[in-house]
Design an enzyme around this catalytic site. Structure first.
Site, PDB file in Angstrom:
ATOM      1  N   HIS A  49     -18.308  -4.375  -6.713  1.00 58.68           N
ATOM      2  CA  HIS A  49     -19.021  -5.560  -6.225  1.00 58.68           C
ATOM      3  C   HIS A  49     -19.428  -6.450  -7.399  1.00 58.68           C
ATOM      4  O   HIS A  49     -20.611  -6.758  -7.579  1.00 58.68           O
ATOM      5  CB  HIS A  49     -20.250  -5.148  -5.420  1.00 58.68           C
ATOM      6  CG  HIS A  49     -19.925  -4.519  -4.101  1.00 58.68           C
ATOM      7  ND1 HIS A  49     -19.294  -5.198  -3.091  1.00 58.68           N
ATOM      8  CD2 HIS A  49     -20.128  -3.259  -3.633  1.00 58.68           C
ATOM      9  CE1 HIS A  49     -19.124  -4.397  -2.048  1.00 58.68           C
ATOM     10  NE2 HIS A  49     -19.620  -3.212  -2.358  1.00 58.68           N
ATOM     11  N   GLU A 156     -19.994   6.564   2.793  1.00 59.87           N
ATOM     12  CA  GLU A 156     -20.463   5.244   3.203  1.00 59.87           C
ATOM     13  C   GLU A 156     -20.121   4.884   4.647  1.00 59.87           C
ATOM     14  O   GLU A 156     -20.249   3.722   5.038  1.00 59.87           O
ATOM     15  CB  GLU A 156     -19.862   4.180   2.281  1.00 59.87           C
ATOM     16  CG  GLU A 156     -20.162   4.402   0.808  1.00 59.87           C
ATOM     17  CD  GLU A 156     -19.579   3.321  -0.070  1.00 59.87           C
ATOM     18  OE1 GLU A 156     -20.295   2.320  -0.287  1.00 59.87           O
ATOM     19  OE2 GLU A 156     -18.424   3.462  -0.530  1.00 59.87           O
ATOM     20  N   ASP A 182     -23.954   0.416   3.045  1.00 64.21           N
ATOM     21  CA  ASP A 182     -22.716   0.449   3.826  1.00 64.21           C
ATOM     22  C   ASP A 182     -22.793   1.461   4.964  1.00 64.21           C
ATOM     23  O   ASP A 182     -22.281   1.211   6.064  1.00 64.21           O
ATOM     24  CB  ASP A 182     -21.526   0.779   2.924  1.00 64.21           C
ATOM     25  CG  ASP A 182     -20.941  -0.457   2.260  1.00 64.21           C
ATOM     26  OD1 ASP A 182     -21.235  -1.571   2.720  1.00 64.21           O
ATOM     27  OD2 ASP A 182     -20.188  -0.307   1.285  1.00 64.21           O
TER      28      ASP A 182
END
EC number: 4.1.3.17
Length: 270
Positions: A49, A156, A182
């Site tokens: 990310h 996740e 997530d």
């Protein structure tokens, strides 16, 4: 033989907590000194990310090695074996694999990080984790596999929770790291970390880790003292991503600007 300590492995061996700072915005390696000053034990260098480059990750990781903060790097999802090997050769002491859903995913992660016969990592001589020393190849493989290539798999999604026991059973996996943001989103309860369903999911991961002798970690519960305490004391989580550099800058900026804005301009200058 290894030039630098794997703080996570050493702390875990005595039941202590390893605290990591996430780095996804700041490219200057001096951020590592700030992390050390604050009392962090490890770095969570984020290539999933962020727009950090491989060179950025290596520079920050090597600064971490020299400062005594163990560098772990989260790689992009399904980035390939070649990219993971570059990250390890650049100074990471462990790889964080996002979106691990099955035992097969976990075995592939181990295969990527370990030298033969335990995996398929390609050999290279002067490893940063060994201080760039010229080292016999068999020693590189033995030491790196044992203490300098931690395998962290991220849980996740709801289907990953169902497979947590099988994932934890995979030899070579060191940490099951729950990505709380997530996971809660995938469960349809985004950010509702107090939900009984969410807590039950974390308990399932904790039980799987305990059964198979693996560490449990948590990411995404930033500044949530109540849940962090529950996770550490009740779930035996020993690896915590405490906060991200971007969040710290955002929160600090708002606090600073807010403090000045609160000053009342109710007096005219003399």
């Amino acid at each position: 033989m290894v030039a630098y300590e794997n703080v996570l492995a050493n702390k875990a061996s005595s039941g202590r907590l390893c605290k990591a700072l996430g780095i996804r915005l700041v490219t200057n390696p001096l951020v590592v000194q700030l992390a050390k000053n604050a009392g962090f034990d490890a770095l969570f260098i984020d290539l999933e990310h962020s727009t950090l480059s491989l060179a950025d990750a290596s520079a920050i990781a090597c600064a971490g090695l020299l400062s005594g903060l163990t560098p772990f790097v989260r790689v992009p999802y399904q980035c390939g074996m070649g990219f993971v090997q570059q990250v390890l050769d650049g100074g990471a002491m462990g790889i964080i694999f996002p979106h691990v859903h099955t035992a097969a995913d976990a075995r592939a992660a181990v295969d990527t990080c370990k030298f033969p016969p335990h995996g398929r990592r390609s050999m290279w001589g002067q490893q940063p984790v060994l201080g760039l020393r010229v080292t016999p190849l068999h020693k590189i493989a033995e030491v790196c596999d044992r203490v300098a290539s931690s395998v962290v798999v991220m849980i996740e999604a709801a289907d990953s929770i169902e497979q947590a026991d099988a994932i934890a059973a995979v030899e070579g996996v060191d940490v099951l790291l729950v990505g709380c943001i997530d996971l809660s989103t995938d469960m349809g309860i985004a950010g509702n970390f107090e939900s009984k369903r969410f807590r039950a999911a974390l308990e399932a991961v904790s039980a799987a880790c305990h059964r198979h002798g693996k560490l449990m970690g948590l990411a995404g519960l930033y500044n949530n003292r109540k849940l962090q305490e529950w996770a550490v004391h009740s779930l035996r989580a020993r690896f915590i991503l405490c906060q991200q550099d971007s969040n710290l800058l955002a929160l600090g900026a708002m606090e600073c600007a807010g403090a000045v804005a609160s000053i009342q301009l109710d007096r005219c200058p003399d």
